[in-house]
Motif scaffolding. Structure first.
Motif, PDB file in Angstrom:
ATOM      1  N   ASN A 155      15.671 -10.816   1.980  1.00  0.00           N
ATOM      2  CA  ASN A 155      16.228  -9.971   3.044  1.00  0.00           C
ATOM      3  C   ASN A 155      17.559  -9.353   2.620  1.00  0.00           C
ATOM      4  O   ASN A 155      18.473  -9.196   3.431  1.00  0.00           O
ATOM      5  N   GLU A 156      17.640  -8.984   1.347  1.00  0.00           N
ATOM      6  CA  GLU A 156      18.885  -8.429   0.801  1.00  0.00           C
ATOM      7  C   GLU A 156      19.343  -7.193   1.569  1.00  0.00           C
ATOM      8  O   GLU A 156      20.525  -7.050   1.905  1.00  0.00           O
ATOM      9  N   LYS A 157      18.438  -6.289   1.894  1.00  0.00           N
ATOM     10  CA  LYS A 157      18.825  -5.049   2.584  1.00  0.00           C
ATOM     11  C   LYS A 157      19.431  -5.350   3.952  1.00  0.00           C
ATOM     12  O   LYS A 157      20.446  -4.752   4.338  1.00  0.00           O
ATOM     13  N   ALA A 158      18.820  -6.270   4.683  1.00  0.00           N
ATOM     14  CA  ALA A 158      19.337  -6.611   6.012  1.00  0.00           C
ATOM     15  C   ALA A 158      20.714  -7.254   5.906  1.00  0.00           C
ATOM     16  O   ALA A 158      21.627  -6.944   6.696  1.00  0.00           O
ATOM     17  N   LEU A 159      20.898  -8.121   4.927  1.00  0.00           N
ATOM     18  CA  LEU A 159      22.187  -8.789   4.768  1.00  0.00           C
ATOM     19  C   LEU A 159      23.283  -7.804   4.387  1.00  0.00           C
ATOM     20  O   LEU A 159      24.399  -7.839   4.936  1.00  0.00           O
ATOM     21  N   MET A 160      22.980  -6.891   3.473  1.00  0.00           N
ATOM     22  CA  MET A 160      24.016  -5.943   3.047  1.00  0.00           C
ATOM     23  C   MET A 160      24.256  -4.876   4.110  1.00  0.00           C
ATOM     24  O   MET A 160      25.375  -4.361   4.240  1.00  0.00           O
ATOM     25  N   GLY A 161      23.225  -4.564   4.903  1.00  0.00           N
ATOM     26  CA  GLY A 161      23.441  -3.681   6.050  1.00  0.00           C
ATOM     27  C   GLY A 161      24.384  -4.326   7.051  1.00  0.00           C
ATOM     28  O   GLY A 161      25.253  -3.664   7.633  1.00  0.00           O
ATOM     29  N   PHE A 162      24.222  -5.631   7.256  1.00  0.00           N
ATOM     30  CA  PHE A 162      25.125  -6.380   8.129  1.00  0.00           C
ATOM     31  C   PHE A 162      26.554  -6.358   7.603  1.00  0.00           C
ATOM     32  O   PHE A 162      27.507  -6.144   8.351  1.00  0.00           O
ATOM     33  N   VAL A 163      26.716  -6.587   6.309  1.00  0.00           N
ATOM     34  CA  VAL A 163      28.056  -6.591   5.701  1.00  0.00           C
ATOM     35  C   VAL A 163      28.737  -5.242   5.891  1.00  0.00           C
ATOM     36  O   VAL A 163      29.908  -5.160   6.264  1.00  0.00           O
TER      37      VAL A 163
ATOM     38  N   ASP B 194      35.699  -6.583   1.647  1.00  0.00           N
ATOM     39  CA  ASP B 194      35.828  -7.412   0.451  1.00  0.00           C
ATOM     40  C   ASP B 194      34.469  -7.865  -0.050  1.00  0.00           C
ATOM     41  O   ASP B 194      34.198  -7.862  -1.260  1.00  0.00           O
ATOM     42  N   MET B 195      33.575  -8.232   0.883  1.00  0.00           N
ATOM     43  CA  MET B 195      32.226  -8.638   0.495  1.00  0.00           C
ATOM     44  C   MET B 195      31.472  -7.457  -0.119  1.00  0.00           C
ATOM     45  O   MET B 195      30.754  -7.608  -1.108  1.00  0.00           O
ATOM     46  N   LEU B 196      31.634  -6.288   0.478  1.00  0.00           N
ATOM     47  CA  LEU B 196      30.928  -5.104  -0.009  1.00  0.00           C
ATOM     48  C   LEU B 196      31.381  -4.744  -1.416  1.00  0.00           C
ATOM     49  O   LEU B 196      30.561  -4.384  -2.283  1.00  0.00           O
ATOM     50  N   ALA B 197      32.683  -4.839  -1.661  1.00  0.00           N
ATOM     51  CA  ALA B 197      33.211  -4.538  -2.993  1.00  0.00           C
ATOM     52  C   ALA B 197      32.651  -5.522  -4.025  1.00  0.00           C
ATOM     53  O   ALA B 197      32.297  -5.133  -5.147  1.00  0.00           O
TER      54      ALA B 197
ATOM     55  N   TYR C 187      23.559 -15.850  -0.788  1.00  0.00           N
ATOM     56  CA  TYR C 187      23.601 -17.124  -0.077  1.00  0.00           C
ATOM     57  C   TYR C 187      24.920 -17.272   0.680  1.00  0.00           C
ATOM     58  O   TYR C 187      24.960 -17.824   1.788  1.00  0.00           O
ATOM     59  N   TYR C 188      25.984 -16.790   0.077  1.00  0.00           N
ATOM     60  CA  TYR C 188      27.297 -16.846   0.725  1.00  0.00           C
ATOM     61  C   TYR C 188      27.321 -15.951   1.964  1.00  0.00           C
ATOM     62  O   TYR C 188      27.789 -16.346   3.029  1.00  0.00           O
TER      63      TYR C 188
ATOM     64  N   GLY D  26      43.093 -29.669   1.582  1.00  0.00           N
ATOM     65  CA  GLY D  26      43.994 -29.684   2.722  1.00  0.00           C
ATOM     66  C   GLY D  26      44.790 -28.402   2.857  1.00  0.00           C
ATOM     67  O   GLY D  26      45.323 -28.097   3.922  1.00  0.00           O
ATOM     68  N   THR D  27      44.888 -27.623   1.775  1.00  0.00           N
ATOM     69  CA  THR D  27      45.679 -26.393   1.806  1.00  0.00           C
ATOM     70  C   THR D  27      44.831 -25.142   1.688  1.00  0.00           C
ATOM     71  O   THR D  27      45.323 -24.038   1.880  1.00  0.00           O
ATOM     72  N   SER D  28      43.558 -25.292   1.330  1.00  0.00           N
ATOM     73  CA  SER D  28      42.687 -24.119   1.179  1.00  0.00           C
ATOM     74  C   SER D  28      41.255 -24.579   1.319  1.00  0.00           C
ATOM     75  O   SER D  28      40.975 -25.755   1.470  1.00  0.00           O
ATOM     76  N   ASN D  29      40.311 -23.620   1.266  1.00  0.00           N
ATOM     77  CA  ASN D  29      38.909 -24.010   1.212  1.00  0.00           C
ATOM     78  C   ASN D  29      38.251 -23.296   0.052  1.00  0.00           C
ATOM     79  O   ASN D  29      38.796 -22.353  -0.507  1.00  0.00           O
ATOM     80  N   LEU D  30      37.066 -23.769  -0.328  1.00  0.00           N
ATOM     81  CA  LEU D  30      36.431 -23.233  -1.523  1.00  0.00           C
ATOM     82  C   LEU D  30      35.987 -21.791  -1.360  1.00  0.00           C
ATOM     83  O   LEU D  30      35.916 -21.046  -2.317  1.00  0.00           O
ATOM     84  N   SER D  31      35.678 -21.367  -0.118  1.00  0.00           N
ATOM     85  CA  SER D  31      35.265 -19.996   0.136  1.00  0.00           C
ATOM     86  C   SER D  31      34.172 -19.586  -0.855  1.00  0.00           C
ATOM     87  O   SER D  31      33.328 -20.387  -1.232  1.00  0.00           O
ATOM     88  N   TYR D  32      34.176 -18.314  -1.289  1.00  0.00           N
ATOM     89  CA  TYR D  32      33.130 -17.840  -2.191  1.00  0.00           C
ATOM     90  C   TYR D  32      33.207 -18.527  -3.552  1.00  0.00           C
ATOM     91  O   TYR D  32      32.196 -18.712  -4.220  1.00  0.00           O
ATOM     92  N   SER D  33      34.419 -18.930  -3.975  1.00  0.00           N
ATOM     93  CA  SER D  33      34.559 -19.605  -5.266  1.00  0.00           C
ATOM     94  C   SER D  33      33.786 -20.913  -5.306  1.00  0.00           C
ATOM     95  O   SER D  33      33.415 -21.390  -6.376  1.00  0.00           O
ATOM     96  N   GLY D  34      33.541 -21.506  -4.122  1.00  0.00           N
ATOM     97  CA  GLY D  34      32.791 -22.755  -4.076  1.00  0.00           C
ATOM     98  C   GLY D  34      31.294 -22.570  -4.167  1.00  0.00           C
ATOM     99  O   GLY D  34      30.561 -23.525  -4.431  1.00  0.00           O
TER     100      GLY D  34
END
Length: 377
Positions: free
Chosen positions: A53-61, A68-71, A90-91, A326-334
Motif C-alpha cells: 500500500n505504498e501509494k496510499a501511505l505516501m499520499g497520506f504523508v 520531513d518524511m516526504l523528503a 514500516y515507519y 530518557g532524553t530522546s527516542n529512537l524515532s526513524y533511526s530506531g
C-alpha cells in the motif's frame, strides 16, 4: 514464586485457547520457533501491508504535510534503496494507523489472519502480548523481499511449525515465560531474542551480538553458540555497525547504573548491558539439562540441541551524557536496526525450517522405498 507460576500458567492457557479458537491450531502439539521481539516488526515483514500500500501511505504523508518524511522518501527513491524504502514505509505505517484508526487496523488484522498470524492480547497474568504464526499459511508474494531468496516456498507450505512471538519482557519474566513454553510446546526448534540494550563501546543504532552473557540474577556466566554473526545482519543495516563476539551482562535494572559500576564491567570486557538474556539462558539450560539452572557458575551451553540466537540493538550510551532513552527516542533511526535484526531472525527461521523439512522429506522417501522393496520381495 507461586504467584509468578500462576500468572505464567494463566498467560499460556489464554494463548493456547485463543489460538485453538481462531486458528484451530494446538500449539502444544506443534514444533515451535520462539521469538522475543516486539508486536510490529514480524507481522509487518510477513504481511507486506506497508509496501503493498505504498501509494496510499505516501499520499497520506503528502496530504498530512509531513515534509520531513516526504523528503526522506524522495531521497530513498533517488538512491534506489529498496531495503531502506521498506523500512521507511514500516515507519510511516505507524503514523498512518494512528491517524486513520479502526478501518486500517481491521484491514491489517484481516490480512494477518489470512496469512496465519494470530494476535493474542494479554488478559491475565503478565502484561505481555503475543502472536502465533503458522508458517504453512504465510503468503510468499506478501513477504518482505529480503526474506525470500533462501526459502523453499513449496516445502514451507507443508510445514507444521509455528512461530510464537512475544513482546519482549523484562528481567525474570523472560525466564518464567520461556520455561513455561518449553514445558508445553510439542518441540522447541529455536529461541531467538532481539531487543534494545545499552552499549559501552558503540553508538545508538549499532547491533551487538553476544556469545557470553553474565546474569546478575543467577550470578552465572553463560557461554553459548550464537547462531547469528555480523554477516547475518550487515546486509540489512543501512546506518549502524554490527559488533559480534560481544560479552553482555543482564542486570536487574538499567536506569540506576553509574559510571563507576559500569566501569567495572567494561574493564572485564562487557560492552552490552540489558535485562533479558541471562534469564532466557537460565530457561534454555533447563530445557537442555535435567535440573534447575545452577548459581554462580560458568555454564557451557554449546551443546544445546536447538537454535539459539541473541541480537541487541543499542538504544542507550550510558557512559555518555544525554544519550539515552530518557532524553530522546529512537524515532526513524530506531527502525533501521529493529528491522535489520527482525529480517535476520526470520531468515534464520526459514532456513532452519527448510532444512528440517528437506530431511523429513528425504526420510519419508527412504522409508517409502524400503516399504516398496519389502513388498516386492
Amino acid at each position: 514464586l507461586a504467584h509468578y507460576r500462576r500468572a505464567t500458567a494463566h498467560w499460556w492457557d489464554d494463548l493456547a485457547s485463543l489460538v485453538m479458537k481462531h486458528g484451530k491450531v494446538d500449539p502444544e502439539m506443534r514444533p515451535v520457533y520462539f521469538v522475543s521481539s516486539n508486536t510490529h516488526s514480524l507481522p509487518n515483514l510477513l504481511t507486506g501491508y506497508a509496501w503493498r500500500n505504498e501509494k496510499a501511505l505516501m499520499g497520506f504523508v503528502e496530504a498530512a504535510g509531513h515534509e520531513d518524511m516526504l523528503a526522506e522518501y524522495h531521497a530513498i527513491r533517488e538512491q534506489d534503496s529498496s531495503a531502506r524504502l521498506e523500512n521507511f514505509l514500516y515507519y510511516v505505517l505507524k503514523t498512518y494507523i494512528k491517524e486513520n484508526g479502526v478501518p486500517v487496523r481491521q484491514q491489517i488484522i484481516n490480512d494477518e489472519h489470512e496469512a496465519g498470524i494470530y494476535r493474542i492480547p494479554n488478559k491475565h497474568g503478565f502484561q505481555i502480548d503475543a502472536q502465533v504464526i503458522e508458517i504453512s499459511k504465510l503468503k510468499p508474494d506478501w513477504l518482505d523481499p529480503r526474506l525470500c531468496d533462501r526459502m523453499d516456498k513449496r516445502l514451507l507450505a507443508e510445514s507444521d511449525a509455528l512461530i510464537i512471538n512475544i513482546d519482549y519482557p523484562l528481567g525474570l519474566a523472560a525466564y518464567e515465560i520461556l520455561a513455561r513454553i518449553t514445558e508445553r510446546v510439542g518441540t522447541l526448534l529455536g529461541v531467538y531474542v532481539m531487543g534494545k540494550a545499552a552499549t559501552l563501546n558503540g553508538r545508538i543504532g549499532d547491533v551487538m551480538i553476544p556469545n557470553v552473557v553474565h546474569d546478575e540474577h543467577s550470578k552465572n556466566t553463560y557461554l553459548f553458540s550464537n547462531c547469528f554473526a555480523a554477516h547475518s545482519v550487515v546486509p540489512y543495516l543501512s546506518y549502524g555497525m554490527v559488533l559480534d563476539n560481544q560479552k553482555a551482562i543482564s542486570t536487574p535494572g538499567t536506569f540506576l547504573q553509574n559510571s563507576t559500576y559500569m566501569g567495572v564491567f567494561y574493564k572485564e570486557g562487557y560492552t552490552d548491558i540489558e535485562m533479558e538474556a541471562g534469564p532466557y539462558l537460565s530457561a534454555i539450560y533447563e530445557a537442555y539439562r535435567p535440573k534447575r539452572h545452577p548459581q554462580n557458575e560458568i555454564v557451557n551451553l554449546h551443546g544445546v540441541p536447538f537454535d539459539v540466537g541473541f541480537l541487541h540493538y543499542a538504544s542507550d550510551r550510558p557512559m555518555s551524557k544525554g544519550q539515552n532513552l530518557g532524553t530522546s527516542n529512537l524515532s526513524y533511526s530506531g527502525v533501521d536496526p529493529t528491522y535489520a535484526t527482525a529480517v535476520a531472525v526470520l531468515r534464520r527461521i526459514f532456513e532452519q525450517e527448510t532444512a528440517r523439512l528437506r530431511v523429513k522429506s528425504a526420510q519419508a522417501e527412504t522409508n517409502h522405498k524400503e516399504q516398496m522393496s519389502l513388498a516386492e520381495g
